[in-house]
Design an enzyme around this catalytic site. Structure first.
Site, PDB file in Angstrom:
ATOM      1  N   ASP A   1      -1.029  49.213  -8.200  1.00 42.03           N
ATOM      2  CA  ASP A   1      -1.874  49.164  -9.397  1.00 42.03           C
ATOM      3  C   ASP A   1      -3.333  49.441  -9.058  1.00 42.03           C
ATOM      4  O   ASP A   1      -4.000  50.252  -9.723  1.00 42.03           O
ATOM      5  CB  ASP A   1      -1.758  47.792 -10.079  1.00 42.03           C
TER       6      ASP A   1
ATOM      7  N   ASP B   1       3.828  41.437 -12.449  1.00 42.10           N
ATOM      8  CA  ASP B   1       3.575  42.823 -12.837  1.00 42.10           C
ATOM      9  C   ASP B   1       4.557  43.218 -13.943  1.00 42.10           C
ATOM     10  O   ASP B   1       5.773  43.219 -13.742  1.00 42.10           O
ATOM     11  CB  ASP B   1       3.743  43.744 -11.624  1.00 42.10           C
TER      12      ASP B   1
ATOM     13  N   THR C   1       0.211  47.817 -18.154  1.00 43.49           N
ATOM     14  CA  THR C   1       1.546  47.862 -18.748  1.00 43.49           C
ATOM     15  C   THR C   1       1.813  46.663 -19.644  1.00 43.49           C
ATOM     16  O   THR C   1       2.359  46.810 -20.737  1.00 43.49           O
ATOM     17  CB  THR C   1       2.623  47.929 -17.643  1.00 43.49           C
ATOM     18  N   THR C   2       1.420  45.483 -19.185  1.00 37.90           N
ATOM     19  CA  THR C   2       1.659  44.279 -19.981  1.00 37.90           C
ATOM     20  C   THR C   2       0.866  44.324 -21.278  1.00 37.90           C
ATOM     21  O   THR C   2       1.381  43.958 -22.341  1.00 37.90           O
ATOM     22  CB  THR C   2       1.290  43.026 -19.172  1.00 37.90           C
TER      23      THR C   2
END
Length: 543
Positions: A390, A65, A98-99
């Site tokens: 998530d 994550d 996010t990544t």
């Protein structure tokens, strides 16, 4: 920095400050942001790799994550910290992606560095990136599909897409169903509050498939005495956030006694005072007491005699959840407790007298549910907790917005192709920046392909070539071919994609606008001999 005035140097900036300016400042800032993006790039996609993070205490975090990785890292460079803030903003606003946001930010800055080397001014790049962002958001909106918020099949696909690659593949469908069930259970007039109305609890033992959704709150506590009631309907709950113990006072005091009877009388008086404190709780009408700290046998005796369920050392997270759900106040001074501080639940029950688990159900002002995660080790349950965080948020996004886009890199290819067409209609050097923005967006499917073991360039060219024929064409991670992502059930919330582009563009623009950086140098404190320490001086003689 110094100037000349009448032959004398004029000091403008403190010489102890470290100054970097012009292209050097820009290069350093871009390099630091790119370094952060490279760290998380290999975690992107369903086949992304995991990172093992070990803190100074030796505790291990095993995750892919992006938000967790960046949060756990001890990043010092100010520009790198700005990129980390992007991940936090993405997590807070959309719950996932996010990544992708960080990878795009790194790519935008890499393309900007190339343009600056070619002589393009950062202001022109900033203008082009701003134009490209606006166009990209419009493309995504046009590309999105409207869905019904009560369409469980779509919501489960959304959750499954988020979960894939982050937890046990065999349990993904089970976890996705729990996410959707939880969201439907807490829904209130079209709004979903997953942060407050869903409690995540973990239990070591069993497998991920044993993870369950519980109506209400489940805490790993039991009644402190077998003779206490184990089922209480219409529970009036007191939350005591202090110790309920009969013992030494916290202040130092001396007691002068002339005879043994005085000591006995003093002890009896102490007991009577403590009993009055416990009785004050009982007199409020409380029939359930949760104490966050110790509750000794003396207090336990009075609660048992009054038919009150009581337990102790309830952790802070459970106390906060109980306070939110039941409406009870956290009482730190028992002398001031009143019936107004009590909360309500339709039922408090310890179903199995041999199991350390109590259920609190039926609240007036909330619809709290508990997801009880089970797994073979603490690392497994911690990872599944991050997965739920998530997945619940992406389901919430679709439930509230009712819009989705195709996953698997399909939406990024759509945006990139439209941006290139848009760039050709723009005159000036902004065209280069818009075209560079398109290439940066494509870094997401490129990274997914790399992490799946496919040739990134061939895969990207294949996706571009077939996108016109397959509107929702994305990467099939099993074969490497182009497939219809909608048909395969690989979908993402529109909110995740739009926020990722906005976040990446904003941080890239902020960094590109910096051309001067002043940084205070770290200085070690002067060594002071122990005998010269201020705390060792006797100040009484100086009065």
């Amino acid at each position: 920095m110094a100037g000349q005035s009448g032959g004398q140097p004029v000091i403008i900036v403190d010489p102890s400050k470290e100054r970097t300016s012009g292209k050097d400042a820009l290069s350093v800032n871009i390099a630091s942001a790119q370094a952060v993006a490279k760290i998380v790039r290999s975690t992107l996609g369903p086949k992304g790799m995991d990172k093992m993070l070990v803190n100074i205490m030796g505790d291990i975090t095993l995750t892919n994550d992006g938000a967790t990785i960046l949060d756990e890292m001890d990043i010092e460079h100010p520009t790198a910290k700005m990129v980390v803030e992007v991940a936090k903003t993405q997590e807070k606003s959309a719950g996932d992606g996010t990544t992708s946001a960080v990878v795009m930010a790194g790519a935008l800055l890499e393309k900007a560095q190339d343009m600056i080397t070619q002589g393009v001014h950062p202001t022109i790049i900033v203008k082009g990136y701003s134009m490209a962002t606006e166009k990209a958001l419009q493309v995504l909106k046009d590309y999105s599909m409207d869905v019904k918020k009560d369409d469980r099949e779509i919501l489960e696909k959304i959750a499954l897409t988020s979960i894939t690659g982050k937890a046990s593949e065999m349990a993904s469908a089970h976890l996705a169903k729990i996410c959707v069930d939880a969201v439907f259970a807490i829904e209130n007039d079209g709004e979903v509050n997953v942060d407050d109305d869903i409690v995540i609890a973990k239990e070591i033992g069993g497998s991920i498939d044993d993870t369950e959704l519980i109506n209400g709150i489940a805490i790993r506590k039991e009644a402190l005495h077998m003779e206490m009631p184990h089922r209480i309907e219409n529970a009036k709950i007191a939350l005591i956030d202090t110790e309920l113990t009969f013992g030494k006072t916290t202040t130092k005091s001396k007691l002068h006694v002339d005879r043994a009877e005085q000591l006995f009388e003093f002890k009896e008086q102490e007991k009577a005072n403590f009993r009055r404190i416990i009785q004050k709780i009982i007199d409020t009408g409380a029939n359930v007491v949760f104490c966050s700290k110790n509750l000794d046998d003396y207090a336990l005796h009075f609660f048992k005699e009054a038919g009150v369920y009581a337990t102790r050392r309830v952790n802070d997270e459970d106390m906060e959840a109980l306070s939110y759900s039941t409406g009870a106040s956290l009482v730190r001074n028992v002398q001031d407790i009143t019936s107004d501080d009590l909360g309500f639940a339709e039922l408090v029950e310890q179903e199995d007298l041999h199991e350390e688990k109590t259920y609190i159900k039926g609240f007036k002002q909330s619809r709290t549910m508990t997801i009880l995660i089970k797994g073979g080790s603490e690392h497994v349950t911690d990872n599944v907790e991050r997965v739920f965080d998530d997945a619940l948020h992406v389901v919430k996004s679709v439930f509230e917005d009712s819009t989705i886009v195709a996953g698997g890199g399909a939406s990024e290819i759509e945006v990139a192709q439209n941006l290139r067409a848009y760039a050709s209609s723009i005159g000036g050097r902004e065209q280069m920046a818009i075209d560079a923005f398109a290439s940066a967006v494509e870094e997401v499917p490129r990274a997914i392909a790399e992490n799946c073991g496919f040739d990134a360039i061939d895969t990207l060219l294949h996706l571009r070539a077939n996108h016109g024929d397959v509107k929702y064409g994305g990467l099939d991670i099993s074969t490497g071919d182009v497939a219809n992502m909608i048909d395969m059930g690989i979908v993402d919330p529109l909110r995740v994609k739009t926020q990722a582009i906005k976040s990446a563009a904003e941080v890239a623009i902020m960094i590109l606008r910096v051309d001067d950086m002043l940084r205070a140098r770290e200085q070690e404190m002067m060594d002071v001999k122990p005998e010269h320490n201020v705390h060792n001086y006797d100040m009484t003689g100086m009065m």
